[in-house]
Write an enzyme that holds these catalytic residues in place. Structure first.
Site: not given
Ligand code: GLN
Length: 561
Positions: A408, A533, A535
């Site tokens: 992410c 994600h 995970e």
């Molecule tokens: N802050 C970033 C976004 O909102 C990444 C979010 C995250 O890593 N879950 O896109």
């Protein structure tokens, strides 16, 4: 494993993911309430997940719910220091990290209905009151709040053989009283063999006395009884084996049967807990008391092999974990668990070296911080703190062929680094941190104008199409995958051509090709970033393909270095 004949008729097998319950036939659902006493952090979540696994291995369909006493509607708006990781479900709920344990252990379907907070309950009741649905009555905790709690507790009635309900907090907390009251009422309505109360308590070993003490457990049970709940089974967390006379004493003073006092011994790994509970006959006591027939003792064959590999692997590898909450490992719970699953598949102990990204302010500091690591993960996150450190770290591993896995925000940082140092877009940045000409990462169009914080990100499971011949495709061995998201920003398509022409490979996109979901570098041993994600979908036995391949690449790098 004994499986009732009808079992497969309402299950479907997902490769590497076990059986997922589809449409269960109407059934008499048994309820198990799990409360905690004496102090927090005794492992209620792991106990619920472990019991869920044991009952599932007996051929029963199981789901686990968590009721949290806080007033926040969900933990999505809480700081990781307050709450640890926010776990995201397929249907896009931001939930408690215990739901992650439920999925990892049981692979039982978990949706937004499995995670309930006091905030949600009051929100619902107050909205109903505003709509005039209480017909002029005074709206009260009993019965209106408790009725709403009971309604949610029975969401899955007749859909599963067993619903486990973990009640957050510790008995005696003001906040959790309505939950206990609702559970008491429901227990009475359901009847003795349909509802079971398990109380997890602490039996401390007092060094100076040289013995364990049962008094805190006695007090805690007494407090539970003040709420009208007589526990059926006591699970006693202790660092020592419990002697028979201690168990008998607890049974006598707490008014439970002797074989209903079950030891929860400290374990080397959380994954050993189901094995220890099976040995301590927790599931035997549960099925006996709930009068569940025709099930046989779980064998835990695959699970035990997995635990053996977690405990005594052949190899060891060091992964640098670059994030900003490195003092608080609960903030990255699912990633750490996914690393341990992937380690087991690779017969490897994954030693995690925590690296505070805020402490890296130069190339030299990045080199020093990453010394002795065989691969790095750059963590997800929000806000600009620690970003430049992440970018320094990524430059170092990109230039030196060290395996990299960006999740992410980790992927977004990799895109920024590539834009700055390979494409020469010197001030490239994410719109989240700085409005500049080259915002290679920017707000998603449907996020513009969103001001409410709770539940408004791009959340939950979305499909992604992988490009053949990439490391992503090689890992998943599938063209279409589904992964869970939690973000507001994305790869800015205006820069797609420029970054691709400089060698960045876009290995995964949304089905309409509008959103970049995965990136990688072809001339690097393993440099992969994903906007989602992964995970959250790593299960204990089998792991997750991206983590498994990342650990494989890190092992290979270790062999070379
Ligand atoms: N802050 C970033 C976004 O909102 C990444 C979010 C995250 O890593 N879950 O896109």
């Amino acid at each position: 494993m004994f499986v009732p004949l009808c079992f497969y008729s309402y299950c479907t097998r997902i490769p590497h993911k076990g059986y997922i319950i589809m449409a269960a036939k109407a059934k008499k659902t048994k309820y198990i309430f799990i409360t905690g006493g004496v102090l927090s952090s005794l492992g209620k979540g792991i106990t619920s997940a472990s019991l869920g696994l044991l009952l599932k291995e007996r051929g029963l369909s199981v789901t686990i719910m968590k009721f949290d006493p806080y007033i926040n509607v969900d933990p999505g708006t809480m700081n990781p220091y307050q709450h640890g990781e926010v776990y995201v479900t397929d249907d896009g709920a931001e939930t408690d990290l215990d739901l992650g344990h439920y999925e990892r252990f049981v692979q039982a379907p978990v949706t937004r209905q499995n995670s309930v907070s006091t905030g949600q309950i009051y929100f619902e009741v107050i909205q109903r009151e505003r709509q005039g649905k209480y017909l002029g009555k005074t709206v009260q905790v009993v019965p209106h709040i408790t009725d709403e709690i009971k309604r949610r507790m029975t969401t899955y009635d007749k859909k599963f053989d067993v619903v486990l309900i973990e009640l957050g907090g510790t008995v005696g907390d003001i906040e959790s009283m309505p939950f206990l009251e609702a559970a008491r009422q429901l227990g009475l309505e359901l009847g003795r063999t349909n509802a079971l109360f398990i109380h997890l308590t602490y039996v401390p070993f007092i060094k100076s006395a040289g013995e364990v003490k049962t008094k805190p457990t006695q007090h805690s049970v007494r407090m539970l009884m003040e709420y009208g709940i007589q526990p059926d089974i006591l699970v006693c967390r202790c660092e020592e084996e419990l002697e028979k006379d201690v168990k008998n004493k607890i049974a006598l003073f707490c008014n439970v049967e002797e074989d209903s006092v079950v030891l929860a011994l400290d374990a080397e790994t959380i994954y050993e807990v189901p094995i220890l509970y099976a040995k301590a006959k927790l599931d035997d006591a549960v099925v006996r008391k709930l009068n569940i027939q025709r099930t046989s003792k779980p064998t835990l064959t695959e699970w035990s092999k997995f635990v053996q590999r977690v405990k005594k692997p052949k190899n060891q590898v060091t992964i640098g974990f670059v994030g900003k909450y490195v003092q608080l490992q609960d903030a990255y719970k699912s990633i750490l668990e996914a690393l341990s699953h992937a380690g087991a598949v690779n017969n490897t102990r994954v030693h995690v070296k925590y690296i505070d990204s805020e402490k890296i302010t130069s190339h030299e500091e990045a080199v020093a911080a990453l010394a002795d690591t065989h691969g790095i993960i750059v963590a997800p996150g929000f806000g600009s703190r620690g970003i430049e450190g992440k970018i320094w770290a990524i430059q170092h591993v990109r230039e030196n062929g060290i395996p990299f896995f960006g999740i992410c925000l980790g992927m977004q940082c990799a895109v920024i680094e590539f834009a700055r140092n390979v494409c020469g877009l010197a001030n490239a940045n994410s719109g989240e941190f700085k409005k500049v000409k080259n915002n290679v990462i920017d707000l998603m169009p449907d996020q513009r104008g969103v001001t409410n914080k709770g539940g408004t990100m791009r959340l939950g499971s979305y499909p992604c199409v992988l490009k053949e011949g990439t490391k992503a495709f090689e890992s998943y061995k599938s063209q279409i995958i589904r992964e869970r998201h939690r973000h507001r920003y994305e790869f800015n398509n205006e820069f797609r051509e420029e970054l691709e022409s400089n060698g960045l490979v876009i290995s995964g996109v949304s089905p309409d090709a509008r959103l970049v979901e995965m990136i990688e570098l072809p001339n690097h041993p393993w440099f992969v970033g994903c906007q989602f994600h992964p995970e959250f979908k790593s299960v204990a036995v089998g792991g997750h393909p991206l983590f498994v391949h990342f650990i494989g690449a890190s092992l290979a790098h270790q062999g070379k270095s």
